[in-house]
Design an enzyme around this catalytic site. Structure first.
Site, PDB file in Angstrom:
ATOM      1  N   HIS A 140       0.738  -1.128   0.024  1.00  0.00           N
ATOM      2  CA  HIS A 140       0.082  -0.131   0.146  1.00  0.00           C
ATOM      3  C   HIS A 140       0.959   1.178   0.157  1.00  0.00           C
ATOM      4  O   HIS A 140       1.976   1.277   0.184  1.00  0.00           O
ATOM      5  CB  HIS A 140      -1.003  -0.072   1.356  1.00  0.00           C
ATOM      6  CG  HIS A 140      -2.164  -0.736   1.070  1.00  0.00           C
ATOM      7  ND1 HIS A 140      -2.077  -2.300   1.373  1.00  0.00           N
ATOM      8  CD2 HIS A 140      -3.357  -0.423   0.562  1.00  0.00           C
ATOM      9  CE1 HIS A 140      -3.358  -2.728   1.019  1.00  0.00           C
ATOM     10  NE2 HIS A 140      -3.991  -1.854   0.374  1.00  0.00           N
ATOM     11  N   LYS A 152      -0.788   4.561   4.486  1.00  0.00           N
ATOM     12  CA  LYS A 152      -1.469   3.550   5.265  1.00  0.00           C
ATOM     13  C   LYS A 152      -1.191   3.262   6.494  1.00  0.00           C
ATOM     14  O   LYS A 152       0.014   2.764   6.860  1.00  0.00           O
ATOM     15  CB  LYS A 152      -1.481   2.208   4.223  1.00  0.00           C
ATOM     16  CG  LYS A 152      -2.192   1.063   4.924  1.00  0.00           C
ATOM     17  CD  LYS A 152      -3.620   1.081   4.468  1.00  0.00           C
ATOM     18  CE  LYS A 152      -4.495  -0.018   4.834  1.00  0.00           C
ATOM     19  NZ  LYS A 152      -5.711  -0.031   4.617  1.00  0.00           N
TER      20      LYS A 152
END
Length: 237
Positions: A135, A139
């Site tokens: 990600h 995140k």
């Protein structure tokens, strides 16, 4: 439909644009700068809330919505230690609660296929299984909620695995490797490896659009319902 957006970051703003384009109204927007204004909203001026915030704020927001008869769609992750409490509160208040670790239709098909493949692969003991999720740098939670849901789809089919662990090899555990890189929306890969080959199932998100579309679809679907729901219910998977 009057939608309250709890969480007004990139996801909240994308949902807002889509909702307005479909003729919905935005009843209000809540973020860390005006979180105290949540108390201004009730079932009198909101048809449904969509919640995308942070792990430490999510359960409080869910509690407020359920206690004030506001159906709530939740996309926040990292708070799942309180998921059962949220389900019980939904039952106690006769409310409406929709949770998904990922609202993308494609990701939920990925979950469906992941469970199917896991059920088939359990017979082939020469293969070990692992999960990798990648990600963007912003995140917060590790592993991702989608990564955890992926693991939960595998574990019932592998009784030798007693649970999952994050970023470590441990006997009898399913390892979820988390990586954070610039400008990655979300990638999830399930790998079955043996000495002779490797099988992979992956989902790669190109934008947040799919997540926002799914969350708005869930909000439209949840209106006028009671109970606890998820993407499997909405997509009939």
């Amino acid at each position: 439909m009057r939608i309250l957006l709890i969480g007004y970051g990139k996801m909240g703003k994308t949902i807002e644009q889509m909702a307005l384009a479909k003729g919905h109204q935005i009843a209000g927007t809540i973020d860390h700068t005006n979180s105290e204004t949540l108390s201004n909203y009730t079932a009198e001026n909101v048809d449904v809330a969509i919640e995308f915030t942070h792990p430490e704020a999510a359960f409080g927001n869910i509690t407020y919505c359920l206690q004030h008869n506001i159906p709530v769609v939740v996309g926040s992750t990292g708070w799942l230690d309180k998921l059962e409490n949220a389900k019980q509160l939904c039952a106690d208040t006769n409310g409406a609660f929709f949770y998904a670790s990922n609202f993308s239709v494609g990701v939920n098909l990925f979950f469906h296929f992941n469970e199917y493949i896991a059920a088939k692969m359990q017979a082939y003991k020469e293969y070990s299984v692992g999960i990798r999720e990648i990600h963007h740098l912003q995140k917060v939670d590790k592993p991702s909620g989608t990564g955890i849901t992926t693991a939960e789809g595998i574990l019932p089919h592998f009784p030798a695995l007693s649970g999952w662990v994050a970023d470590q090899e441990m006997e009898g555990k399913l390892n979820i490797i988390s990586e954070r890189e610039p400008d990655v929306v979300g990638t999830h890969i399930v790998t079955y490896s043996s000495d002779v080959d490797k099988i992979e199932l992956s989902h790669v998100a190109h934008s947040r659009t799919g997540f926002a579309e799914g969350a708005l679809m869930a909000a439209e679907w949840l209106k006028d319902k009671k109970g606890v729901y998820g993407m499997k219910d909405m997509l009939n998977l």
